[in-house]
Design an enzyme around this catalytic site. Structure first.
Site, short mmCIF file in Angstrom:
data_model
loop_
_atom_site.label_atom_id
_atom_site.label_comp_id
_atom_site.label_asym_id
_atom_site.label_seq_id
_atom_site.Cartn_x
_atom_site.Cartn_y
_atom_site.Cartn_z
N THR A 193 80.87 28.44 41.97
CA THR A 193 82.35 28.60 42.04
C THR A 193 83.08 29.36 41.01
O THR A 193 83.97 30.09 40.86
CB THR A 193 83.18 27.29 42.22
OG1 THR A 193 82.83 26.45 41.25
CG2 THR A 193 82.90 26.72 43.62
N GLU A 242 78.90 36.52 34.66
CA GLU A 242 78.74 35.64 35.77
C GLU A 242 78.06 36.71 36.96
O GLU A 242 78.11 36.01 38.17
CB GLU A 242 79.82 35.14 36.24
CG GLU A 242 80.42 34.31 35.23
CD GLU A 242 80.92 32.81 35.28
OE1 GLU A 242 80.57 32.22 36.30
OE2 GLU A 242 81.73 32.18 34.54
N GLU A 252 69.54 36.94 27.71
CA GLU A 252 68.52 37.16 26.49
C GLU A 252 68.27 38.69 26.61
O GLU A 252 68.40 39.45 27.70
CB GLU A 252 67.07 36.41 26.69
CG GLU A 252 67.31 34.88 26.68
CD GLU A 252 66.11 34.38 26.50
OE1 GLU A 252 65.02 34.92 26.42
OE2 GLU A 252 65.93 33.08 26.06
C1 FAD Z 1 81.93 40.82 28.54
C2 FAD Z 1 80.72 40.33 28.97
C3 FAD Z 1 80.69 38.99 28.85
C4 FAD Z 1 79.42 38.08 29.22
N1 FAD Z 1 79.37 36.86 28.58
C5 FAD Z 1 78.18 36.08 28.77
C6 FAD Z 1 78.15 34.76 28.48
O1 FAD Z 1 79.11 34.06 27.98
N2 FAD Z 1 77.13 34.17 28.51
C7 FAD Z 1 75.80 34.85 28.91
O2 FAD Z 1 74.77 34.35 29.17
N3 FAD Z 1 75.89 35.94 29.22
C8 FAD Z 1 77.00 36.77 29.21
N4 FAD Z 1 77.39 38.27 29.64
C9 FAD Z 1 75.94 38.64 30.03
C10 FAD Z 1 75.97 38.73 31.69
O3 FAD Z 1 75.94 37.83 32.37
C11 FAD Z 1 74.92 40.17 31.73
O4 FAD Z 1 75.43 41.19 31.58
C12 FAD Z 1 74.64 40.17 33.45
O5 FAD Z 1 74.19 39.18 33.94
C13 FAD Z 1 73.93 41.45 33.53
O6 FAD Z 1 72.85 41.29 32.74
P1 FAD Z 1 72.29 42.59 31.79
O7 FAD Z 1 73.58 43.12 31.11
O8 FAD Z 1 71.15 42.24 31.10
O9 FAD Z 1 72.01 43.67 32.93
P2 FAD Z 1 70.53 44.12 33.71
O10 FAD Z 1 70.13 42.71 34.54
O11 FAD Z 1 69.74 44.82 32.87
O12 FAD Z 1 71.05 45.05 34.52
C14 FAD Z 1 71.49 46.45 34.55
C15 FAD Z 1 72.00 46.94 35.65
O13 FAD Z 1 71.24 47.04 37.03
C16 FAD Z 1 71.42 46.26 37.96
N5 FAD Z 1 70.62 45.59 38.61
C17 FAD Z 1 69.77 44.86 37.79
N6 FAD Z 1 68.69 44.46 38.71
C18 FAD Z 1 68.87 45.06 39.97
C19 FAD Z 1 68.39 44.90 41.27
N7 FAD Z 1 67.05 44.11 41.55
N8 FAD Z 1 68.76 45.75 42.30
C20 FAD Z 1 69.88 46.72 42.04
N9 FAD Z 1 70.68 46.53 40.82
C21 FAD Z 1 70.11 45.78 39.61
C22 FAD Z 1 72.62 45.41 37.57
O14 FAD Z 1 73.55 44.97 38.63
C23 FAD Z 1 73.30 46.23 36.50
O15 FAD Z 1 74.35 47.12 36.78
C24 FAD Z 1 78.58 39.03 29.40
C25 FAD Z 1 78.26 40.23 29.55
C26 FAD Z 1 79.53 40.82 29.19
C27 FAD Z 1 79.64 42.34 29.39
#
Ligand code: FAD
Length: 375
Positions: free
Chosen positions: A233, A355, A125
């Site tokens: 997994t 993931e 979200e």
């Molecule tokens: C191509 C693609 C396909 C996807 N497919 C799906 C899907 O099918 N379903 C779905 O639900 N989601 C999907 N996603 C979303 C994906 O799961 C999220 O992008 C991912 O979990 C990271 O969340 P965010 O992008 O909100 O980054 P954020 O949580 O905002 O994090 C941003 C950056 O900060 C870093 N970070 C965050 N918290 C910390 C911490 N505590 N300490 C150190 N570093 C931190 C993260 O590693 C990241 O590099 C997809 C994303 C992409 C790009």
């Protein structure tokens, strides 16, 4: 260690190799078209490659996670996007089988495992990405015998899917719902992404979307745990896909180095060209061993949480680096939209996000090491 060598496992790998041979020539064109690969999904279903890690009682092959990882690697060596259909179908089937009502199982399990239907996961979200257990703002409220969903999920891959599997908050905590994507009030707005262009990704919004109670997967309050147990997994299988893609990139780079001459000798005679490829071949082999061991731990009922997180923290970044180096080795030719090198690089980058990112995996590993979360 001797992984994947039983006659049955060898024959499954042979099936995957034959399919990969069919898929490889169309990879660049499918990426360029950016259309969901329904035909290739059906081919995976016909070859019985979509339910390898799904129990037989659910309609899968019950062959295990390790052989699934090997197949993901083989298919991804031809087409990363098509390989990703394997772990998505497997995770979908596991969720439906473990937590679905009879109605949901009967409606969706057979077509998902046959490659006739696809489901996307709508968990992320605007305010909950890495931390999907943060307050989920998409809401599901009871209305008579139904549930009504409102909110926005801003990252669902496989956006042509007929089904969305949605994490939504209820008064008793997060729950998972199966929502047909043609439901009134639901909109799917595609992104124009850098990679994963065949599968697509979208923002999904719910405006009073109504589903019956039978669409609920499991009890309210358990949604996050259900999702994370399936991703345990699956994130390793994503990494297997990255290894397959990077292996193909390395193979092509080495072949190019053997063929291409500069200053009177082939690139293969240049240490500057070959040493990075040698080091990356070594790292990739080590990564594959850790990955196989992790899936073997899962198959044999042993703890694998830390190992899975180590794989996901390491392998996607390694494979992105390899695909980049391979593209540079091929020179300007590899940068062209005509060449698979640039498709592989764009596709393998998807594995850095989907993931869970590397940092989130490091948090898991550190917590397993010390009992506290460095977040
Ligand atoms: C191509 C693609 C396909 C996807 N497919 C799906 C899907 O099918 N379903 C779905 O639900 N989601 C999907 N996603 C979303 C994906 O799961 C999220 O992008 C991912 O979990 C990271 O969340 P965010 O992008 O909100 O980054 P954020 O949580 O905002 O994090 C941003 C950056 O900060 C870093 N970070 C965050 N918290 C910390 C911490 N505590 N300490 C150190 N570093 C931190 C993260 O590693 C990241 O590099 C997809 C994303 C992409 C790009």
């Amino acid at each position: 260690m001797d992984f994947g060598q039983s006659p049955e496992e060898r024959s499954i790998q042979d099936v995957a190799r034959r399919l990969a041979d069919l898929l490889a020539p169309g990879y660049v064109e499918r990426d360029r078209a950016g259309v969901f690969p329904w035909k290739e999904l059906a081919m995976l279903g016909e070859a019985s490659l979509l339910g390898l890690n799904v129990p037989e009682e659910a309609g899968g092959q019950g062959a295990g996670e390790l052989i699934t990882g090997m197949v993901c690697e083989i298919i991804a060596s031809a087409d990363y996007d098509v390989a990703s259909l394997i772990w998505q179908a497997g995770s979908t089937a596991k969720l439906l089988h473990r937590h679905g009502s009879d109605e949901v199982r009967e409606r969706w399990l057979p077509p998902v495992l046959a490659g006739q239907a696809m489901a996307g996961f709508a968990f992320t979200e605007p305010g909950a990405g890495s931390d999907i257990s943060a307050a989920v703002s998409t809401r599901a409220r009871r209305d008579g015998a139904d549930w009504v969903l409102d909110g926005e999920k801003n990252s669902m891959s496989f956006n042509a899917s007929q089904l969305a599997i949605v994490l939504a908050g209820t008064p008793d905590g997060p729950a998972v719902f199966c929502v047909p994507t043609d439901s009134p009030g639901m909109t799917v707005a595609p992104y124009d992404d850098l990679g994963g262009r065949q599968n697509g990704r979208a923002v999904v919004t719910f405006d009073g979307v109504r589903v019956p109670d039978s669409a609920r997967l499991g009890d309210p309050g358990r949604g996050v745990g259900q999702v994370l147990s399936v991703l345990g997994t699956s994130k390793v299988l994503v990494s297997a896909g990255a290894i397959g893609t990077a292996s193909a990139a390395l193979r092509d780079a080495v072949a190019w180095a053997q063929d291409r001459s500069t200053y009177g000798a082939t690139l293969a005679t240049r240490q500057g060209v070959m040493f990075p490829l040698v080091d990356m071949t070594t790292e990739l082999e080590a990564a594959r061993l850790l990955l196989h061991r992790t899936l073997w731990l899962a198959d044999t009922g042993q703890p694998y949480r830390k190992d899975a997180a180590m794989v996901k923290a390491w392998v996607p970044a390694l494979c992105t680096r390899i695909c980049m180096q391979a593209m540079v080795t091929v020179g300007h030719v590899g940068f062209s939209r005509e060449h698979p090198a640039q498709v592989r690089l764009r596709d393998v980058m998807v594995t850095e996000f989907g993931e869970g990112t590397a940092n989130v995996q490091r948090i898991i590993v550190a917590r397993e090491m010390t009992g506290v979360s460095p977040n």
